[in-house]
Design a protein around this motif. Structure first.
Motif, PDB file in Angstrom:
ATOM      1  N   ARG A   1     -39.031  51.196  -9.502  1.00  0.00           N
ATOM      2  CA  ARG A   1     -38.965  49.921  -8.785  1.00  0.00           C
ATOM      3  C   ARG A   1     -40.346  49.275  -8.874  1.00  0.00           C
ATOM      4  NH1 ARG A   1     -37.622  53.677  -5.237  1.00  0.00           N
ATOM      5  NH2 ARG A   1     -39.146  52.984  -3.709  1.00  0.00           N
ATOM      6  N   TYR A   2     -40.402  48.100  -9.451  1.00  0.00           N
ATOM      7  CA  TYR A   2     -41.671  47.414  -9.697  1.00  0.00           C
ATOM      8  C   TYR A   2     -42.004  46.476  -8.551  1.00  0.00           C
ATOM      9  CZ  TYR A   2     -40.941  49.333 -14.304  1.00  0.00           C
ATOM     10  OH  TYR A   2     -40.729  50.199 -15.329  1.00  0.00           O
ATOM     11  N   ASP A   3     -43.315  46.383  -8.248  1.00  0.00           N
ATOM     12  CA  ASP A   3     -43.794  45.465  -7.227  1.00  0.00           C
ATOM     13  C   ASP A   3     -45.186  44.990  -7.632  1.00  0.00           C
ATOM     14  OD1 ASP A   3     -45.596  47.536  -6.567  1.00  0.00           O
ATOM     15  OD2 ASP A   3     -44.367  48.234  -4.904  1.00  0.00           O
ATOM     16  N   GLY A   4     -45.848  44.296  -6.771  1.00  0.00           N
ATOM     17  CA  GLY A   4     -47.162  43.746  -7.068  1.00  0.00           C
ATOM     18  C   GLY A   4     -48.253  44.783  -7.262  1.00  0.00           C
TER      19      GLY A   4
ATOM     20  N   SER B   1     -50.384  50.159 -13.603  1.00  0.00           N
ATOM     21  CA  SER B   1     -50.640  49.759 -14.978  1.00  0.00           C
ATOM     22  C   SER B   1     -52.074  49.264 -15.104  1.00  0.00           C
ATOM     23  CB  SER B   1     -49.674  48.646 -15.394  1.00  0.00           C
ATOM     24  OG  SER B   1     -49.945  48.229 -16.706  1.00  0.00           O
ATOM     25  N   GLY B   2     -52.716  49.662 -16.182  1.00  0.00           N
ATOM     26  CA  GLY B   2     -54.095  49.225 -16.421  1.00  0.00           C
ATOM     27  C   GLY B   2     -54.409  49.273 -17.893  1.00  0.00           C
ATOM     28  N   PHE B   3     -55.679  49.212 -18.216  1.00  0.00           N
ATOM     29  CA  PHE B   3     -56.104  49.217 -19.609  1.00  0.00           C
ATOM     30  C   PHE B   3     -55.703  50.491 -20.338  1.00  0.00           C
ATOM     31  CE2 PHE B   3     -59.158  46.153 -17.800  1.00  0.00           C
ATOM     32  CZ  PHE B   3     -58.823  45.075 -18.597  1.00  0.00           C
ATOM     33  N   ALA B   4     -55.584  51.601 -19.618  1.00  0.00           N
ATOM     34  CA  ALA B   4     -55.209  52.879 -20.227  1.00  0.00           C
ATOM     35  C   ALA B   4     -53.699  53.097 -20.207  1.00  0.00           C
ATOM     36  CB  ALA B   4     -55.912  54.021 -19.511  1.00  0.00           C
TER      37      ALA B   4
END
Length: 144
Positions: free
Chosen positions: A100-103, A128-131
């Motif tokens: 479930r995705y959120d901010g 989620s990030g650069f890696a």
């Protein structure tokens, strides 16, 4: 120097809109391409699955069945077989619900059974990030 920002914007926009088509002989592809990466991050970082620690068979919960190329993530999941004899690991599995995705990233409920009466469920926060996707925390939700 206006051409450079326009070029960057056009590259970003064209790379983001790839349609997902269902396979003719399998379940539909995950609606969000990040589902596979989120599940793989939890499998590697929370459960520590990988080449030296292969995972038990995988169960996807709630009618959810993403189609993922697990080898891309260094994983080798096999489907769970409810009718497998206990002597061949029929009571062992790892489970994942749809993320479930959120901010803040994604939340995903997971579970693992080591035997008939030994297992644990967790809810993991994945960011989620650069890696790529990484697990920031998991909290236990059930223990048997």
């Amino acid at each position: 120097m206006r051409p450079v920002p326009a070029l960057i914007a056009s590259v970003l926009l064209t790379g983001c809109a790839t349609p997902v088509e269902p396979a003719p002989d399998g379940p539909p592809a995950a609606q969000d391409g990040d589902d596979c990466a989120v599940i793989a991050a939890v499998a590697r970082e929370h459960f520590r699955f990988g080449p030296d620690n292969p995972p038990p068979p995988v169960r996807f919960m709630g009618g959810y069945a993403p189609r993922c190329d697990w080898s891309r993530y260094g994983l080798a999941f096999t489907p769970y077989d409810r009718d497998a004899p206990e002597s061949s690991g029929g009571r062992r599995w790892v489970s994942f619900e749809r993320p479930r995705y959120d901010g803040q990233g994604a939340l995903i409920k997971v579970g693992v059974m080591h035997g008939p009466l030994a297992g644990q469920g967790s809810e993991c926060r994945v960011r989620s990030g650069f890696a790529g996707w990484t697990v920031s925390e998991c909290r236990a939700t059930w223990v048997s």
